[in-house]
Scaffold this motif. Structure first.
Motif, PDB file in Angstrom:
ATOM      1  N   UNK B 143       0.884  -1.068   0.192  1.00 29.17           N
ATOM      2  CA  UNK B 143      -0.013  -0.108  -0.020  1.00 29.17           C
ATOM      3  C   UNK B 143       0.781   1.307  -0.095  1.00 29.17           C
ATOM      4  N   UNK B 144       0.212   2.407   0.251  1.00 34.96           N
ATOM      5  CA  UNK B 144       0.968   3.579   0.396  1.00 34.96           C
ATOM      6  C   UNK B 144       0.699   3.956   1.794  1.00 34.96           C
ATOM      7  N   UNK B 145       1.650   4.961   2.348  1.00 35.65           N
ATOM      8  CA  UNK B 145       1.461   5.439   3.492  1.00 35.65           C
ATOM      9  C   UNK B 145       0.166   6.279   3.744  1.00 35.65           C
ATOM     10  N   UNK B 151      -6.884   3.682   6.096  1.00 35.03           N
ATOM     11  CA  UNK B 151      -7.489   2.511   6.365  1.00 35.03           C
ATOM     12  C   UNK B 151      -7.716   2.448   7.932  1.00 35.03           C
ATOM     13  N   UNK B 152      -6.599   2.982   8.616  1.00 34.31           N
ATOM     14  CA  UNK B 152      -6.709   2.921  10.275  1.00 34.31           C
ATOM     15  C   UNK B 152      -7.644   3.970  10.536  1.00 34.31           C
ATOM     16  N   UNK B 153      -7.527   4.885   9.978  1.00 31.12           N
ATOM     17  CA  UNK B 153      -8.180   6.256  10.624  1.00 31.12           C
ATOM     18  C   UNK B 153      -9.665   6.119  10.212  1.00 31.12           C
ATOM     19  N   UNK B 170       8.640  13.432   6.324  1.00 33.04           N
ATOM     20  CA  UNK B 170       8.101  13.592   7.753  1.00 33.04           C
ATOM     21  C   UNK B 170       7.222  12.988   7.864  1.00 33.04           C
ATOM     22  N   UNK B 171       6.060  12.840   7.031  1.00 29.67           N
ATOM     23  CA  UNK B 171       4.548  12.343   7.333  1.00 29.67           C
ATOM     24  C   UNK B 171       4.742  10.751   7.752  1.00 29.67           C
ATOM     25  N   UNK B 172       6.037   9.981   7.523  1.00 34.00           N
ATOM     26  CA  UNK B 172       6.095   8.728   7.930  1.00 34.00           C
ATOM     27  C   UNK B 172       5.825   8.756   9.373  1.00 34.00           C
ATOM     28  N   UNK B 274       3.514  -8.717   6.319  1.00 33.54           N
ATOM     29  CA  UNK B 274       2.207  -8.866   5.666  1.00 33.54           C
ATOM     30  C   UNK B 274       1.570  -7.802   5.073  1.00 33.54           C
ATOM     31  N   UNK B 275       2.188  -6.548   5.357  1.00 31.90           N
ATOM     32  CA  UNK B 275       1.704  -5.304   4.752  1.00 31.90           C
ATOM     33  C   UNK B 275       3.082  -4.280   4.398  1.00 31.90           C
ATOM     34  N   UNK B 276       3.068  -3.556   3.529  1.00 32.82           N
ATOM     35  CA  UNK B 276       4.055  -2.699   3.334  1.00 32.82           C
ATOM     36  C   UNK B 276       3.632  -1.370   2.807  1.00 32.82           C
ATOM     37  N   UNK B 277       3.678  -0.285   3.548  1.00 31.61           N
ATOM     38  CA  UNK B 277       3.298   0.851   2.851  1.00 31.61           C
ATOM     39  C   UNK B 277       4.465   1.578   2.474  1.00 31.61           C
ATOM     40  N   UNK B 278       4.453   2.034   1.304  1.00 33.91           N
ATOM     41  CA  UNK B 278       5.821   3.096   0.550  1.00 33.91           C
ATOM     42  C   UNK B 278       5.212   4.091  -0.073  1.00 33.91           C
TER      43      UNK B 278
END
Ligand SMILES: Cc1cc2nc3c(=O)[nH]c(=O)nc-3n(C[C@H](O)[C@H](O)[C@H](O)COP(=O)(O)OP(=O)(O)OC[C@H]3O[C@@H](n4cnc5c(N)ncnc54)[C@H](O)[C@@H]3O)c2cc1C
Ligand SMILES: Cc1cc2nc3c(=O)[nH]c(=O)nc-3n(C[C@H](O)[C@H](O)[C@H](O)COP(=O)(O)OP(=O)(O)OC[C@H]3O[C@@H](n4cnc5c(N)ncnc54)[C@H](O)[C@@H]3O)c2cc1C
Lengths: 403, 501
Positions: B143-145, B151-153, B170-172, B274-278
């Protein structure tokens, strides 16, 4: 420091499908060619059309003769350009919504049959058998099995690439500002990057062709005709046959647009290579704007959905508008005006994609010939209606072989 | 929405911090304001509201969403109290005339196309993640950040299994925090930028204490997490090289990188995930701006092609202003002040009395925010080597499945702009209209032709800027055809006079 201006045998003004085809064939006869494009190659009308290569939309006479010659050239164009053009022969179905329209279609078909085009008149049910999406009110139509379509972007790009392979130079973002005739043999083309000289100049500037002609004191007539196309995501069953309403031909050939001033009509073209349906169109005479009008786009969709209600379930991805460079008597080709160093290749209106191969060939032949070569003379050297008959037979055999 | 709701003095597109602040400022000057936003509720990217919040009437929102969502709720409440109309579920798709836009409104009784008119328009459409293709980026689980934070928010979804966050910016940090607070097993963060870049610029950070404190607050949070036993591994100067798995993400290969972002040989290691956000920062969402004919210019590391504007956020297109990320990535405080400035100036431009001192003050604060944003952009550069590193067989345009190799093969010196290359390859012709692949195509062409991206230009963007059901347009067409078509043809555009069901 005054350096010698560059020199070319031929400078083509305009890098649309016409200019690129001219460059390809001119380079093919050994000419040193330079194409100057004001903006981006293929960025004008050549990227705004759905790529129909049709005979059944042409009026008998010069326009149909050109289309027949070009259609036969298309048959081998992919091999000639060594490129996949997504060229597909899926036929064209013209449908009539009123008895008057049917009479018009009949009349047109008769003339086309005389020229050797295999058009067949159909009842409403026969139309529906060919295109089951046609659940709306139609009274009949005509079918031309050898009409084809292609990917217009790929055609322009393949002509451009082919021309480069043959040694032509293509320069984007170089606008031609003026042409000086001088006394000596050379013409001087003034550009935003300075002057370049040449033996011949070809005007393939589309809508801007009159401006280029005026640089030599010529008065050309090219009228803008804007048109809209919407792209639908093809989902579910799609009819492969290209389907156009007779009102489209009336908008194209008639002096007045019948439906409204926007000339809204149906043109349905399924593009299997991209999984999309291109829906046209409009014919807005005298309009040169490329801005999409939501009203016209929606008018096209509404009209299409009346004839093909199942299109309502599809999704529209985008729409665009482009401008046809229309010359009232058909395209202006070859020598035009007193200066034989100047050749015309513009004014193709709504037919330029279909007519690009024959245009390029003819202009190249004229460049090679030391005397004036009339279009009639040239077309006589091309396979004509007889060639079409061979094509039709081949297709029938093909179909029989499949069955 | 009632019929009367579609007209306002000022129309704002986007209900994020920029749009809401613009609306508040314009309303304070006496203008009537309508805000359109495509999402289920107002708030934008940062102030995203949990879905169903209003139904819960004060019930407990998702824990991770608390601070930012609450701030957002506050802002939304103030806007509503000021009489600002906020229309959620309203996606702008086309221009219909001067200062008139069509949007798709979805409500309880389905969707329809509606027109909104105003005397001035403020573009506050934000930005979206800059995802750069790498082997395996199309595996399910990648996914993306921004995507993972949404998704979580908004749904409070809890991701099962190890999660890795990567990219640069910085948003990471806030995303990592949201993930931890949402109870996910965030195992590693791979930030490509190096802290040494900060030291080199320490002098210029003076005067930005408040913003630095925010960043320091995040850093302190992560240190506390570490101390309390969390196993989060935070790595600088490293990036994801590829993602692997059978049918979905299982492993991520990461490597240490040199100063240009290229992996150093022998430093590759494998992590389970299981998940990667880049994501490498953001790309401005300029589609609506393109509809309105606004000039775009390229801002490296600050949003790619963004809307050009003057110091009053005026775009040069009569009556059109821009604010927030769409005018250049700058973070939330910058978006807020730009919104305020745009709101005041838009109101003034249509004849409302605005206190000149308020404008001067807003300009001054904006300059300061922009200076900080420029600094941040330098701290987190997007190395162009990331684009060079996309292997030929990796798909760049997912909608149309166009690989990097196909794009490179179609490049030629006479193909001078992004739209031509789009036409030649079909990259960007799918549902997303190049939102995710556009910057990649631009970078590839710029590299192949050896010219700056600025010269390549953005891809053409065409209406409808988001896909629309044919049925909706057909309904619009049935209602408007004869009059609309004729007068539009005469004007060359769908003019205002053709309007009005
Ligand atoms: C909506 C629509 C549907 C159509 N459907 C079909 C169809 O189905 N089948 C079909 O065969 N045809 C169709 N056409 C017509 C076809 O697209 C055109 O006839 C064809 O593209 C014309 O090509 P061109 O090269 O002459 O013009 P263009 O592609 O417009 O090229 C002319 C070029 O000249 C350049 N130029 C202008 N001035 C200068 C200057 N001073 N210096 C340098 N360069 C300059 C321009 O920038 C432009 O790129 C359609 C057209 C439209 C708009
Ligand atoms: C994952 C993530 C974490 C972040 N964390 C921080 C942080 O901790 N601190 C910080 O300062 N900044 C952070 N940011 C940046 C922050 O989100 C932005 O600075 C801020 O949201 C920008 O505000 P905006 O109003 O310009 O745009 P947005 O908040 O993005 O709002 C734009 C709105 O316009 C809507 N829109 C766009 N196009 C249309 C259309 N055609 N029709 C209708 N609506 C449309 C969008 O859906 C969106 O709701 C983060 C960003 C992301 C993605």
């Amino acid at each position: 420091m005054a350096s010698e201006a560059e020199h070319f045998d031929v400078i083509v003004v305009g890098g649309g499908v016409i200019g690129c085809s001219v460059a390809f064939y001119a380079a093919g006869i050994g000419a040193r060619v330079l194409v100057l494009e004001k903006a981006a190659f293929g960025g004008g009308a050549s990227s705004a059309n759905p790529g129909s290569v049709a005979l059944s939309s042409k009026q008998p006479g010069r326009s149909l003769d050109l289309a027949i010659a070009s259609r036969i050239l298309y048959e081998t164009l992919q091999a000639e350009l060594d490129a996949d053009l997504e060229f597909a022969v899926e036929g064209n179905l013209t449908i009539a919504e009123t008895p008057e329209e049917l009479a018009f279609v009949e009349d047109l078909s008769n003339g086309q049959r005389l020229a050797g085009v295999p058009v067949r008149s159909l009842s409403a049910d026969e139309c529906r058998a060919l295109n089951p999406l046609l659940e709306g009110p139609i009274v009949g139509g005509a079918h031309c099995p050898i009409d084809a379509h292609t990917n217009p972007f790929l055609v322009t790009a393949a002509f451009a690439r082919g021309a480069v392979k043959r040694g032509a130079q293509l320069r984007p973002r170089v606008e031609v500002l003026g042409i000086d005739q001088g006394e000596a043999g050379k013409l001087t083309v003034r550009t935003v990057n300075g002057p370049i000289t040449c033996d011949h100049v070809v005007n393939a500037a589309g809508l801007a062709a009159p401006r280029i002609g005026a640089m030599l004191g010529l008065d050309h007539d090219v009228i803008p005709r804007a048109g809209h196309v919407a792209v639908l995501e093809a989902a579910g069953p799609c009819a492969r046959v290209k389907t156009a309403s007779a009102s489209q031909l009336l908008a194209k050939h008639g002096p007045e647009n019948p439906a409204s001033r926007a000339g809204i009509s149906l043109s349905y073209n399924y593009k299997p290579a991209s999984g999309t349906i291109l829906l046209g169109g409009s014919n807005q005479k005298g309009i040169a704007s490329r801005e999409v009008s939501l009203d016209i786009m929606a008018g096209i969709i509404a009209g299409a959905c009346r004839l093909m209600p199942r299109l309502e379930d599809l999704t529209i991805l985008r729409a665009w508008a482009g401008v046809r460079p229309y010359a009232p008597g058909g395209p202006i080709l070859g020598r035009a005006g007193a200066d034989e160093r100047y050749l015309a290749a513009f004014g193709h209106g709504g037919d330029g994609m279909a007519l690009a191969p024959v245009t390029g060939r003819y202009v190249a032949e004229q460049l090679r010939s030391s005397r004036e070569l009339s279009l009639e003379e040239f077309l006589a050297t091309m396979p004509g209606g007889g060639g079409l008959a061979a094509l039709a037979v081949e297709m029938n055999e093909h179909a029989a072989g499949d069955a | 929405m009632r019929q009367a709701d579609r007209k306002a003095d000022i129309l704002v597109i986007g209900a994020g911090p920029a749009g809401l602040n613009a609306a508040l400022a314009a309303a304070s000057a006496g203008a009537s304001v309508l805000v359109l936003d495509e999402n289920a509720s107002a708030g934008g990217q940062y102030f995203r509201q949990p879905i169903g919040l209003e139904d819960k009437s004060g019930g407990e929102p998702g824990r991770g969403a608390q601070t930012s969502a609450e701030k957002g709720r506050d802002l939304i409440a103030r806007a509503k109290a000021a009489g600002i109309r906020i229309a959620a579920h309203s996606t702008v798709i086309a221009r219909t005339g001067e200062h008139a836009l069509a949007f798709v409104e979805s409500g309880a009784d389905g969707e329809s196309i509606v027109e909104a008119r105003a005397a001035a328009i403020i573009l506050a459409t934000g930005a979206h993640d800059r995802a750069i293709a790498f082997p395996g980026w199309d595996l399910p689980g990648v996914l993306t950040p921004g995507g993972v934070q949404t998704l979580v928010k908004s749904s409070g979804a809890r991701l099962k299994g190890p999660v890795i966050l990567a990219g640069s910016g910085p948003f990471l940090m806030p995303v990592a925090r949201s993930l931890l607070e949402a109870g996910t097993n965030l195992t590693a963060v791979h930030e490509l930028a190096r802290p040494s870049r900060w030291l080199a610029r320490a002098g210029r950070m003076v005067g930005h204490g408040e913003r630095l404190a925010e960043l320091a607050g995040y850093a302190a949070y992560f240190v506390r997490q570490r101390l309390s036993g969390a196993r989060l591994d935070w790595r600088f100067g490293s990036r994801v090289v590829r993602a692997e798995g059978e049918g979905r993400l299982e492993r991520v290969v990461v490597a240490r990188c040199d100063a240009h972002g290229s992996p150093q040989p022998g430093t590759e290691s494998v992590r389970e995930a299981a998940f990667l956000a880049v994501g490498y920062g953001f790309v401005a969402s300029v589609q609506s701006a393109a509809l309105l004919g606004c000039r775009l210019l390229h801002r490296e590391n600050a949003g790619g092609f963004v809307v050009a504007h003057d110091e009053d956020m005026f775009t040069g297109t009569p009556g059109v202003f821009a604010a927030g990320e769409v005018a250049g990535i700058g973070g939330i405080a910058c978006a807020a002040i730009e919104g305020r400035l745009a709101g005041l100036c838009a109101a003034r431009s249509i004849g409302f009395a605005v206190d000149e001192r308020a404008i001067v003050a807003a300009r001054k604060e904006r300059r300061k925010r922009r200076a900080f944003a420029a600094l941040v952009a330098e701290l987190y550069p997007v190395p162009r080597s990331l684009y060079d590193a996309i292997p030929d067989d990796v798909v760049v345009c997912r909608c149309e499945e166009v690989s990097a190799g196909a794009i490179r093969a179609a490049c030629a010196p006479w193909i001078g702009d992004a739209s031509s290359l789009k036409a030649a390859t079909r990259c960007g012709m799918g549902r997303c209209q190049g939102r995710f692949c556009g910057h990649q195509l631009q970078e590839i062409l710029a590299r192949e032709n050896g010219v700056p991206v600025e010269d390549i230009g953005p891809m053409s963007m065409r209406p409808p800027i988001k896909p629309v059901a044919a049925r909706l347009l057909a309904a619009w067409g049935e209602r408007r055809e004869p009059v609309g078509a004729a007068s539009s043809a005469a004007q060359g555009v769908g003019g205002p006079d053709s309007a009005g069901p």
